[in-house]
Structures are given as C-alpha cells and as structure tokens.
Design a protein around this motif. Structure first.
Motif, PDB file in Angstrom:
ATOM      1  N   TYR A 194       0.813  -1.224   0.000  1.00 17.49           N
ATOM      2  CA  TYR A 194       0.000   0.000   0.000  1.00 17.49           C
ATOM      3  C   TYR A 194       0.846   1.274   0.000  1.00 17.49           C
ATOM      4  CZ  TYR A 194      -4.202  -2.760   0.528  1.00 17.49           C
ATOM      5  OH  TYR A 194      -5.223  -3.650   0.304  1.00 17.49           O
ATOM      6  N   ALA A 195       2.183   1.114  -0.029  1.00 17.52           N
ATOM      7  CA  ALA A 195       3.063   2.277   0.099  1.00 17.52           C
ATOM      8  C   ALA A 195       2.714   3.363  -0.928  1.00 17.52           C
ATOM      9  CB  ALA A 195       4.513   1.838  -0.047  1.00 17.52           C
ATOM     10  N   GLU A 196       2.487   2.962  -2.161  1.00 20.83           N
ATOM     11  CA  GLU A 196       2.211   3.910  -3.241  1.00 20.83           C
ATOM     12  C   GLU A 196       0.871   4.630  -3.020  1.00 20.83           C
ATOM     13  OE1 GLU A 196       3.434   5.939  -6.382  1.00 20.83           O
ATOM     14  OE2 GLU A 196       4.607   4.265  -5.544  1.00 20.83           O
ATOM     15  N   ASP A 197      -0.194   3.848  -2.790  1.00 18.54           N
ATOM     16  CA  ASP A 197      -1.544   4.409  -2.579  1.00 18.54           C
ATOM     17  C   ASP A 197      -1.596   5.360  -1.396  1.00 18.54           C
ATOM     18  OD1 ASP A 197      -2.269   2.706  -4.531  1.00 18.54           O
ATOM     19  OD2 ASP A 197      -3.584   1.427  -3.305  1.00 18.54           O
ATOM     20  N   ALA A 198      -0.780   5.041  -0.373  1.00 12.54           N
ATOM     21  CA  ALA A 198      -0.910   5.754   0.898  1.00 12.54           C
ATOM     22  C   ALA A 198      -0.072   7.033   0.957  1.00 12.54           C
ATOM     23  CB  ALA A 198      -0.522   4.831   2.048  1.00 12.54           C
ATOM     24  N   ARG A 199       0.643   7.297  -0.109  1.00 15.05           N
ATOM     25  CA  ARG A 199       1.513   8.474  -0.102  1.00 15.05           C
ATOM     26  C   ARG A 199       0.700   9.748   0.168  1.00 15.05           C
ATOM     27  NH1 ARG A 199       6.418   8.346  -4.021  1.00 15.05           N
ATOM     28  NH2 ARG A 199       5.983   6.238  -3.353  1.00 15.05           N
ATOM     29  N   GLY A 200       1.162  10.542   1.131  1.00 16.76           N
ATOM     30  CA  GLY A 200       0.484  11.807   1.442  1.00 16.76           C
ATOM     31  C   GLY A 200      -0.740  11.657   2.335  1.00 16.76           C
ATOM     32  N   GLN A 201      -1.080  10.424   2.748  1.00 15.66           N
ATOM     33  CA  GLN A 201      -2.274  10.207   3.571  1.00 15.66           C
ATOM     34  C   GLN A 201      -1.895  10.097   5.053  1.00 15.66           C
ATOM     35  OE1 GLN A 201      -5.097  10.431   2.125  1.00 15.66           O
ATOM     36  NE2 GLN A 201      -4.463  10.199  -0.010  1.00 15.66           N
ATOM     37  N   GLY A 248       4.015   2.061   8.034  1.00 13.92           N
ATOM     38  CA  GLY A 248       3.292   2.869   7.059  1.00 13.92           C
ATOM     39  C   GLY A 248       1.826   2.468   7.043  1.00 13.92           C
ATOM     40  N   LEU A 249       1.057   3.157   6.183  1.00 14.41           N
ATOM     41  CA  LEU A 249      -0.394   2.973   6.161  1.00 14.41           C
ATOM     42  C   LEU A 249      -0.842   1.864   5.209  1.00 14.41           C
ATOM     43  CD1 LEU A 249      -1.073   6.787   5.915  1.00 14.41           C
ATOM     44  CD2 LEU A 249      -1.678   5.370   7.887  1.00 14.41           C
ATOM     45  N   VAL A 250      -2.003   1.305   5.501  1.00 15.81           N
ATOM     46  CA  VAL A 250      -2.617   0.304   4.617  1.00 15.81           C
ATOM     47  C   VAL A 250      -4.102   0.654   4.454  1.00 15.81           C
ATOM     48  CG1 VAL A 250      -1.064  -1.508   5.456  1.00 15.81           C
ATOM     49  CG2 VAL A 250      -3.326  -1.264   6.477  1.00 15.81           C
ATOM     50  N   ARG A 251      -4.762  -0.057   3.563  1.00 14.88           N
ATOM     51  CA  ARG A 251      -6.219   0.088   3.444  1.00 14.88           C
ATOM     52  C   ARG A 251      -6.753  -1.158   2.750  1.00 14.88           C
ATOM     53  NH1 ARG A 251      -9.020   5.137   0.421  1.00 14.88           N
ATOM     54  NH2 ARG A 251      -8.005   4.229  -1.392  1.00 14.88           N
ATOM     55  N   GLY A 252      -7.623  -1.908   3.450  1.00 22.02           N
ATOM     56  CA  GLY A 252      -8.125  -3.158   2.866  1.00 22.02           C
ATOM     57  C   GLY A 252      -9.588  -3.351   3.160  1.00 22.02           C
ATOM     58  N   CYS A 253     -10.398  -2.325   2.852  1.00 22.20           N
ATOM     59  CA  CYS A 253     -11.843  -2.445   3.096  1.00 22.20           C
ATOM     60  C   CYS A 253     -12.554  -1.846   1.891  1.00 22.20           C
ATOM     61  CB  CYS A 253     -12.214  -1.734   4.394  1.00 22.20           C
ATOM     62  SG  CYS A 253     -11.648  -0.027   4.447  1.00 22.20           S
ATOM     63  N   ALA A 254     -13.729  -1.220   2.106  1.00 29.55           N
ATOM     64  CA  ALA A 254     -14.425  -0.608   0.973  1.00 29.55           C
ATOM     65  C   ALA A 254     -14.269   0.910   0.977  1.00 29.55           C
ATOM     66  CB  ALA A 254     -15.894  -1.003   0.987  1.00 29.55           C
ATOM     67  N   CYS A 255     -13.489   1.454   1.903  1.00 29.17           N
ATOM     68  CA  CYS A 255     -13.243   2.900   1.918  1.00 29.17           C
ATOM     69  C   CYS A 255     -12.516   3.302   0.640  1.00 29.17           C
ATOM     70  CB  CYS A 255     -12.376   3.267   3.121  1.00 29.17           C
ATOM     71  SG  CYS A 255     -13.265   3.268   4.685  1.00 29.17           S
ATOM     72  N   HIS A 256     -12.839   4.480   0.142  1.00 26.52           N
ATOM     73  CA  HIS A 256     -12.128   4.932  -1.056  1.00 26.52           C
ATOM     74  C   HIS A 256     -11.804   6.421  -0.962  1.00 26.52           C
ATOM     75  CE1 HIS A 256     -16.468   4.721  -1.714  1.00 26.52           C
ATOM     76  NE2 HIS A 256     -16.331   5.878  -2.320  1.00 26.52           N
ATOM     77  N   CYS A 270     -14.144  -2.793   9.134  1.00 24.88           N
ATOM     78  CA  CYS A 270     -13.770  -1.375   9.189  1.00 24.88           C
ATOM     79  C   CYS A 270     -14.886  -0.579   9.874  1.00 24.88           C
ATOM     80  CB  CYS A 270     -13.536  -0.856   7.775  1.00 24.88           C
ATOM     81  SG  CYS A 270     -13.359   0.938   7.677  1.00 24.88           S
ATOM     82  N   SER A 271     -14.516   0.308  10.800  1.00 20.83           N
ATOM     83  CA  SER A 271     -15.530   1.070  11.531  1.00 20.83           C
ATOM     84  C   SER A 271     -16.065   2.233  10.694  1.00 20.83           C
ATOM     85  CB  SER A 271     -14.963   1.591  12.849  1.00 20.83           C
ATOM     86  OG  SER A 271     -13.853   2.419  12.585  1.00 20.83           O
ATOM     87  N   LEU A 272     -15.403   2.567   9.599  1.00 19.57           N
ATOM     88  CA  LEU A 272     -15.872   3.676   8.755  1.00 19.57           C
ATOM     89  C   LEU A 272     -16.872   3.194   7.709  1.00 19.57           C
ATOM     90  CD1 LEU A 272     -12.510   5.564   8.053  1.00 19.57           C
ATOM     91  CD2 LEU A 272     -14.184   6.003   9.855  1.00 19.57           C
ATOM     92  N   CYS A 273     -16.491   2.180   6.942  1.00 17.40           N
ATOM     93  CA  CYS A 273     -17.370   1.726   5.845  1.00 17.40           C
ATOM     94  C   CYS A 273     -18.185   0.490   6.237  1.00 17.40           C
ATOM     95  CB  CYS A 273     -16.553   1.442   4.584  1.00 17.40           C
ATOM     96  SG  CYS A 273     -15.412   0.058   4.759  1.00 17.40           S
ATOM     97  N   GLU A 274     -17.890  -0.065   7.414  1.00 16.13           N
ATOM     98  CA  GLU A 274     -18.604  -1.256   7.912  1.00 16.13           C
ATOM     99  C   GLU A 274     -18.475  -2.468   6.980  1.00 16.13           C
ATOM    100  OE1 GLU A 274     -19.782  -2.023  10.817  1.00 16.13           O
ATOM    101  OE2 GLU A 274     -19.442  -0.049  11.709  1.00 16.13           O
ATOM    102  N   GLN A 275     -17.411  -2.519   6.190  1.00 16.73           N
ATOM    103  CA  GLN A 275     -17.164  -3.707   5.367  1.00 16.73           C
ATOM    104  C   GLN A 275     -15.986  -4.474   5.958  1.00 16.73           C
ATOM    105  OE1 GLN A 275     -19.232  -4.593   2.806  1.00 16.73           O
ATOM    106  NE2 GLN A 275     -20.363  -2.833   3.606  1.00 16.73           N
ATOM    107  N   ARG A 276     -15.974  -5.767   5.713  1.00 19.95           N
ATOM    108  CA  ARG A 276     -14.887  -6.604   6.245  1.00 19.95           C
ATOM    109  C   ARG A 276     -13.572  -6.260   5.566  1.00 19.95           C
ATOM    110  NH1 ARG A 276     -16.643 -11.529   9.144  1.00 19.95           N
ATOM    111  NH2 ARG A 276     -14.502 -12.203   9.130  1.00 19.95           N
TER     112      ARG A 276
END
Ligand SMILES: [Zn+2]
Ligand SMILES: [Zn+2]
Ligand SMILES: [Zn+2]
Ligand SMILES: [Zn+2]
Length: 371
Positions: free
Chosen positions: A76-83, A99-107, A149-155
C-alpha cells in the motif's frame, strides 16, 4: 495449536501427546527429530529466544504477524503516499514506524490506517467490554473491530485481513483453549489467510481449528471449521473433498439446527452446488426436491436462498448426462419462473438475476439442440 507439523520432517503431530522441547515447547514427532533440530537445525541458538518470546506458538504468531504487516505496508506504500491514519492521524506510526494500509471498501482519501492502530483499537474495545461485563450483543459488536472497518462497515480483505488474523491470534493464543477469544481468533486467522490466498496455510489452520473444536465438543465450532475447510478445498481445486465436507456440514446442521432452519437450508444449498460441480446430479436433484418445499414454506418463494435453490435444481436437471427431454423442459420452465421472480424482487442488474439468465440461455440451447 497451529504448529501441527514436526519442524524437521514435517510429519503430522498428535494434538496433545507430541514430544516437545522442555524449554520452549517446540513440538516434534520424536526424540530423533528433536536431537537433529538441536544439533543441525539451529534450535540450540533459537531455543532461549523462543522461550523468552512466550513459547513456540506465541513466538511463531508474533513472527508471522510482523511478516504480514511488512507485506501489507509494502503493497500500500504507493496508494498511501500523502495520507494519514484515521485513528492516530500520523503518516508514520509513532512507535512501530509502520506505514499505512487500506483493505476495506473505503475509497478516495478515507480509510488509511496503521495495522497497529486497528489492533490496538480492537484489543481495547473488546477488553473493555469483557471487564465491564457488557452483554453478549455489545461484545459481538466490539469483536467485529477485529475484522470490519468502523468507517465503511465492510470486512477487511486480502493482506490486511491476513495481518489482522495474525494479530488477533498472537493476542489470544495464550488464553485457555476454550476461551471465546481464542476460538474466534483461530477462525479469524484462517479466514485472513484464505482472503490473502495463502491456501496451504489456511488449510493447516482449518485442520487445527477442526481438531480443537472436536476436542472441545463444540458442535457449532466444528461446523464453522468444516465450512472454512470446504471453502479452501474448493479454492485449491479439491472439489471431491469439498463436497465430502459439505455433506458432513449438511448432516451436522440437520442434527444441530433441525431441517427447518435457515442455516441448514443454506448448508443443503452449498452441498447441492458442490454435487453439481462434481457431476453427481442425481443426488443434487434428490436433495433439492426434498428441501425446496421447506425453503418456500420457511423463507418464502421470493427469498434469495429459495431462488438460488431452484436455480441449482434446474442446473442439476440440465447438467445430468442422462437428462431426458422432459428434464430439460423442466429446467427451462424452472429458470423462466425463477428469473421472473428475481427480476421483480432484486432487479435486472443483480448477480442472482444475471446468473440465472445466463443458465436459462444455456438450458434453452441444450433443449433446442435436442429438439
Ligand atoms: Zn520429525
Ligand atoms: Zn527449545
Ligand atoms: Zn495510526
Ligand atoms: Zn473502510
């Protein structure tokens, strides 16, 4: 225990009686392998470290967790740049340097997070619920933070789910075997491994989970473990083994929940799909003839599962190598009727509707070819 193989010769170890290193609890098939591991396998150097790390299972889980976090971070290094992390608001974790990751339905810019922050959150919320004796529904809801995920409520899925699985397992592996958290943790680990396509690991965790549930006499747990194993078998192309497992699950559900329970009907449906896949169409048809009337009665004719069952019944009619003209006609009329209901209830773009439509075309073609 998920370390179920001898580290030297890879032989399957018995659940409770395996020979183990008296210091670090690493388990072996016998004294010969233990000796070999000590003398040639580097165990002499590692033993103290493993013992200090809480014993073989804990040490292994901690190590796997660190590896899994590393894999997720890289990906996720590339996607997470600046976040920044939505929990601690930093880009780089203050203590772990993650570093940061993201593996849900948040976009868009939402949902970036440190795995450590997710783990901390889940741990604190759940332990607070336990300490304050909050009721079962609250505890379940809090437990969800381990996988949803507590934001999008998806697994969470893929490598993030895998890292969270190891995190959960390493957190609760030291609890007594019958402890709710430990039982759920091994399940979460298996699901995470599967989601990250580590099917061989998912298989050995699933097997360990099944034997643990058998030992505990936990009927529901046995069925959950078997369901995980069946899914993994199907994913690695072991369809025959998957179907055998599905049969056990269906029989288990009948015994535990009765014929008229939705979980039992769902198990029957899975079993029938599996039977079709390995071309045991006769058995699939017989099973569906028995359970579809029950589903209509309990769930209603418009229900997703009822429609799915009628779809698999038509598939079994059509796919049977000995299908008669009447069978094909029955398949076509069944699909015509189910697709009409599916379109009305779920809409034309729903996967159920489009799936049935596809098979309706096939069965019409098969009928035309025979006529
Ligand atoms: Zn061995
Ligand atoms: Zn040792
Ligand atoms: Zn954070
Ligand atoms: Zn999310």
């Amino acid at each position: 225990m998920i370390l179920t193989q001898c580290p030297v010769c890879a032989a399957q170890l018995p659940d409770l009686t395996a020979k183990q290193c008296s210091r670090c609890k690493t388990r072996y098939c016998g004294p010969a392998c233990q000796k070999k591991h000590w003398e040639e396998g580097g165990h002499a150097n590692l033993c103290k470290k493993i013992k200090k790390g809480g014993g073989a299972e804990q040490y292994h889980a901690d190590k796997k967790y660190v590896e899994a976090v590393g894999v997720a971070m890289m990906a996720y290094a590339e996607d997470a740049r600046g976040q920044t992390c939505y929990i601690c608001t930093e880009a780089v974790h203050r203590h772990t340097g993650e570093g940061l990751v993201r593996g849900c339905a948040c976009h868009t810019t939402e949902g970036f997070v440190h795995i450590s922050c997710l783990v901390e959150q889940a741990k604190i919320l759940w332990e607070e619920a336990m300490e304050n004796n909050l009721g079962e529904p609250v505890r379940r809801e809090r437990w969800d933070r381990w996988h949803t995920c507590s934001l999008c409520e998806q697994r969470h899925h893929g490598i993030v789910a895998c890292a969270l699985g190891w995190a959960c397992w390493k957190t609760y592996v030291g609890r007594p075997e019958a402890h709710f958290a430990r039982i759920n943790a091994i399940n979460l680990l298996g699901n995470g491994l599967s989601s990250a396509s580590h099917h061989e690991d998912a298989l050995s965790v699933g097997e360990a989970q099944l034997s643990m549930m058998r030992r505990l006499g936990n009927a529901e747990g046995i069925l959950i473990a078997q369901t995980n194993l069946s899914n993994t078998y199907a994913k690695i192309g072991k369809s025959e083994q998957a179907v055998e497992m599905d049969r056990d699950i269906y029989c288990g559900r009948v015994k535990l929940n009765g014929e008229e329970d939705e979980t039992t009907l769902r198990a029957a449906n899975n079993y029938a799909w599996g039977l079709c896949k390995v071309r045991h169409c006769e058995e699939a048809k017989a099973l569906m003839r028995k359970v579809i009337p029950v589903a209509r009665c309990i769930l209603g004719a418009d229900n997703h599962l009822t429609l799915t069952m009628r779809w698999v019944y038509a598939k079994a009619l059509c796919d049977d190598t000995g299908a008669t003209l009447d069978d094909l006609r029955e398949a076509v009329t069944t699909l015509e009727d189910t697709v009409r209901v599916a379109r009305r209830v779920f809409g034309g773009a729903h996967p159920l509707t489009t799936g049935i439509e596809r098979d309706l075309r096939h069965s019409r073609d098969a009928l035309a070819a025979r006529g």
